[in-house]
Scaffold this active site. Structure first.
Site, PDB file in Angstrom:
ATOM      1  N   VAL A  61      46.502  78.430 -42.336  1.00 66.57           N
ATOM      2  CA  VAL A  61      46.139  79.741 -42.876  1.00 66.57           C
ATOM      3  C   VAL A  61      47.408  80.466 -43.294  1.00 66.57           C
ATOM      4  O   VAL A  61      48.383  80.525 -42.539  1.00 66.57           O
ATOM      5  CB  VAL A  61      45.378  80.592 -41.824  1.00 66.57           C
ATOM      6  CG1 VAL A  61      45.164  82.019 -42.330  1.00 66.57           C
ATOM      7  CG2 VAL A  61      44.034  79.950 -41.484  1.00 66.57           C
ATOM      8  N   ALA A  89      51.987  82.759 -41.348  1.00 67.69           N
ATOM      9  CA  ALA A  89      51.129  81.586 -41.498  1.00 67.69           C
ATOM     10  C   ALA A  89      50.906  80.962 -40.119  1.00 67.69           C
ATOM     11  O   ALA A  89      51.584  81.314 -39.156  1.00 67.69           O
ATOM     12  CB  ALA A  89      51.790  80.576 -42.431  1.00 67.69           C
ATOM     13  N   LYS A  90      49.970  80.074 -40.034  1.00 69.00           N
ATOM     14  CA  LYS A  90      49.762  79.319 -38.791  1.00 69.00           C
ATOM     15  C   LYS A  90      48.928  78.099 -39.132  1.00 69.00           C
ATOM     16  O   LYS A  90      48.158  78.109 -40.099  1.00 69.00           O
ATOM     17  CB  LYS A  90      49.012  80.173 -37.763  1.00 69.00           C
ATOM     18  CG  LYS A  90      49.258  79.745 -36.340  1.00 69.00           C
ATOM     19  CD  LYS A  90      50.569  80.282 -35.833  1.00 69.00           C
ATOM     20  CE  LYS A  90      50.891  79.830 -34.430  1.00 69.00           C
ATOM     21  NZ  LYS A  90      52.100  80.512 -33.923  1.00 69.00           N
ATOM     22  N   GLY A  91      49.069  77.045 -38.315  1.00 69.33           N
ATOM     23  CA  GLY A  91      48.279  75.850 -38.542  1.00 69.33           C
ATOM     24  C   GLY A  91      47.885  75.214 -37.230  1.00 69.33           C
ATOM     25  O   GLY A  91      48.455  75.530 -36.181  1.00 69.33           O
ATOM     26  N   ASP A 150      54.753  74.738 -32.138  1.00 71.89           N
ATOM     27  CA  ASP A 150      53.920  75.695 -31.395  1.00 71.89           C
ATOM     28  C   ASP A 150      53.330  74.897 -30.221  1.00 71.89           C
ATOM     29  O   ASP A 150      53.907  73.878 -29.826  1.00 71.89           O
ATOM     30  CB  ASP A 150      52.835  76.268 -32.339  1.00 71.89           C
ATOM     31  CG  ASP A 150      52.228  77.556 -31.811  1.00 71.89           C
ATOM     32  OD1 ASP A 150      52.858  78.602 -31.959  1.00 71.89           O
ATOM     33  OD2 ASP A 150      51.124  77.507 -31.243  1.00 71.89           O
TER      34      ASP A 150
END
Ligand code: NAD
Length: 439
Positions: free
Chosen positions: A83, A128-130, A169
Site C-alpha cells: 500500500v 508505504a507498507k507491505g 519489518d
C-alpha cells in the site's frame, strides 16, 4: 502553519467523507487510534475538507498472488499486499512484514503511519507498507527466498528508488532485503542498491542503522529532560523490552549519565534501585538469550515495571502497554515511546492530567527511518559516510524535529502527540496545496 487553511472545520469534512464505513473505534486497536489522532490533528488544524479526504485515503493498494513451489514440490499460493498511502513528498517508504495476521486494513493503517513519521522528521519520503500472509517459522530458507523473490517480482512496477522503497519489518531482516534488492536488480539489469534500506553494510547498507532507533529515543529523552529542567545524571529510567530498540536506548541513556533501574523482556522484569549495569545485562542475554535469571537485580512483574518510581519510562516492546487500566499508576515524568503504539488514547488522557510528558512514537522512534533515508542518500550518491557522520546527522535531524514539535505544542497549547500529528499532517497538506490536484 496557517497559510492557505480554510475556515471550514474538519467536522464538515468528516461529514462529507462519511464515517459509517469505519469500524467502531476500539481503544485497543493502535491503527484506529492512529487514525483518530490524525482526525484530531486535522480538526485542530481546521484542515481543508478536500485535503482531509485526500489524506485519509491511500493512493494505491495492491494485492498480489504469490505462488511458491515448496520443498516438497507442491505449490502454495500466498497473498501479498503493498500500500502506498501518500507519495506527495517523495517515494513511499515502509517495511515488509511476513506474518499470518497481515490484513489489507492493517497494511493501509501502517502505510499512513509511515507518512506521518517521515513528515514529522521532514525527510523527503511518503508512507508505504507491505506484507505477505504467511507463517515464516514454517518455511525453509529456500521457500522464504522464493516467496520474497516472487513477491518482489509481482511488485516490480511499483518498487524503485524513486517510487517505493521497502525495509525490514516484522519477521523480515537484512537477508530478505538482500533478496529484494537482487531480484529488483536482475529485472533492471544493473545493481540498484537504493531500492531497499536495512540491507547488509557490505551491499550498500548504512553504518549506524542498527542503533538508529534507540539513538533517536536517547536524543528525544535527553531533549525532553533539558526542556523540563531535569538533570541527566542520576535520573532514573525503566525500559520495557530489551531487543534492538530497548537495549540500545538503555545503553545510550546510561552513557549520558542516567541510571537504568528497571528492565524487562518477554520472560520477565527486574529492578535494582542502585542501577543495572547495561553491559552486564547484555552479556547475560548474550549467554542466556533472555533476561530471566539475571542475578544482579530483583525480579518483579512486567506490570510492576511500568509503575516503578522512575523519572523516565521507555516502552520499547509492544503495542498497548499503557492503557486506561494502568496509566494512573505510572509515576514517570517522561515517557519515550520506543515501540509503535504503546499508549492507548484512553491512557493519553490520564497521562496528560497527571502532567506526564509523552514523546510520541512517530517522533521518538523515527531515528530508524531517518538513517534509512541516509542509507538511500548514500546509495544514490555512491559515497558512504563513516559512523560518526551518520550519528551526527541523525542527532541534528532528531533534535531539530523534537524542537519543531515542541514549538507546535507551545503555540497551539496541545500535547506533544497532537503537535507531532499537526506538524506532519500540515507538512503533507502544504505540499498538496502547492502541487494542486492533477486533472
Ligand atoms: P525486538 O524483537 O528486537 O525486541 C522486542 C523486545 O521486547 C524483546 O526483548 C522481547 O523479549 C520484548 N518483549 C516482547 N513482549 C514483551 C512484553 N510483553 N513485556 C516486556 N517485554 C516484551 O524488536 P525491536 O526492533 O526492538 O522493536 C520493538 C518495538 O519498537 C516494536 O514496537 C517496533 O515496531 C518498534 N520499532 C522498532 C524499530 C527498529 O528500528 N527496530 C523502529 C521503529 C519502531
Amino acid at each position: 502553519m496557517s497559510d492557505g487553511r480554510t475556515a471550514a472545520g474538519v467536522r464538515t469534512a468528516r461529514e462529507l467523507v462519511g464515517r459509517s464505513k469505519d469500524p467502531v473505534l476500539s481503544e485497543d486497536n493502535p491503527f484506529e487510534a492512529m487514525m483518530a489522532r490524525f482526525d484530531f490533528a486535522a480538526e485542530q488544524l481546521r484542515l481543508d475538507p478536500g485535503i482531509y479526504k485526500v489524506l485519509r485515503e491511500p493512493e494505491k493498494q495492491i494485492i498480489v498472488a504469490v505462488p511458491v513451489q515448496q520443498d516438497s514440490g507442491e505449490i502454495e499460493v500466498y497473498t501479498g499486499y503493498r500500500v502506498l498511502h501518500n507519495t506527495s513528498r517523495g517515494p513511499g517508504k515502509g517495511g515488509i512484514r511476513f506474518d499470518l495476521n497481515v490484513t489489507l486494513d492493517e497494511v493501509k493503517a501502517l502505510a499512513a503511519w509511515m507518512t506521518w513519521k517521515c513528515a514529522v522528521v521532514n525527510i523527503p519520503f511518503g508512507g508505504a507498507k507491505g506484507g505477505v500472509v504467511c507463517d515464516p517459522s514454517g518455511l525453509s530458507i529456500g521457500e522464504l527466498e522464493r516467496l520474497t523473490r516472487r513477491y518482489t517480482a509481482a511488485l516490480i512496477e511499483t518498487l524503485g528508488p524513486d517510487s517505493d522503497i521497502p525495509a525490514p519489518d516484522v519477521n523480515t531482516n537484512e537477508r530478505v532485503m538482500a533478496w529484494v534488492m537482487d531480484t529488483y536488480s536482475m529485472h533492471k539489469r544493473h545493481a540498484v542498491t537504493a531500492v531497499v534500506t536495512g540491507k547488509p553494510v557490505e551491499m550498500g547498507g548504512s553504518l549506524g542503522r542498527r542503533e538508529a532507533t534507540g539513538r533517536g529515543c536517547m536524543i528525544t529523552t535527553r531533549e525532553a529532560l533539558k526542556h523540563l529542567g531535569l538533570p541527566l545524571r542520576g535520573t532514573k529510567v525503566a525500559v520495557q523490552g530489551f531487543g534492538n530498540v530497548g537495549s540500545v536506548t538503555a545503553t545510550l541513556l546510561e552513557q549520558e549519565g542516567l541510571t537504568i533501574v528497571g528492565l524487562s523482556d518477554k520472560t520477565g522484569a527486574m529492578y535494582n534501585p542502585n542501577g543495572i549495569y547495561i553491559g552486564d545485562a547484555l552479556k547475560w542475554v548474550h549467554e542466556h538469550r533472555y533476561l530471566a535469571g539475571y542475578p544482579n537485580a530483583d525480579p518483579i512483574s512486567n506490570d510492576e515495571l511500568l509503575e516503578l518510581d522512575v523519572d523516565v519510562l521507555v516502552p520499547a516492546a509492544v503495542e498497548n502497554a499503557i492503557t486506561r487500566k494502568n496509566a494512573a499508576r505510572v509515576k514517570a515524568r517522561v515517557i519515550c515511546e520506543g515501540a509503535n503504539g504503546p499508549t492507548t488514547p484512553g491512557a493519553d488522557r490520564i497521562l496528560e492530567e497527571q502532567g506526564v510528558f509523552v514523546i510520541p512514537d512517530i517522533l521518538a522512534n523515527a531515528g530508524g527511518v531517518t538513517v534509512s533515508y541516509f542509507e538511500w542518500v548514500q546509495d544514490r550518491a555512491g559515497y558512504f559516510w563513516d559512523e560518526p557522520t551518520v550519528n551526527e546527522r541523525l542527532e541534528s535531524v532528531i533534535r531539530r524535529s523534537f524542537h519543531d514539535v515542541l514549538s507546535v505544542a507551545d503555540r497551539y497549547e496541545v500535547n506533544m502527540r497532537t503537535a507531532a500529528y499537526m506538524l506532519s499532517v500540515e507538512r503533507v497538506a502544504a505540499v498538496h496545496r502547492l502541487r494542486g490536484i492533477y486533472a
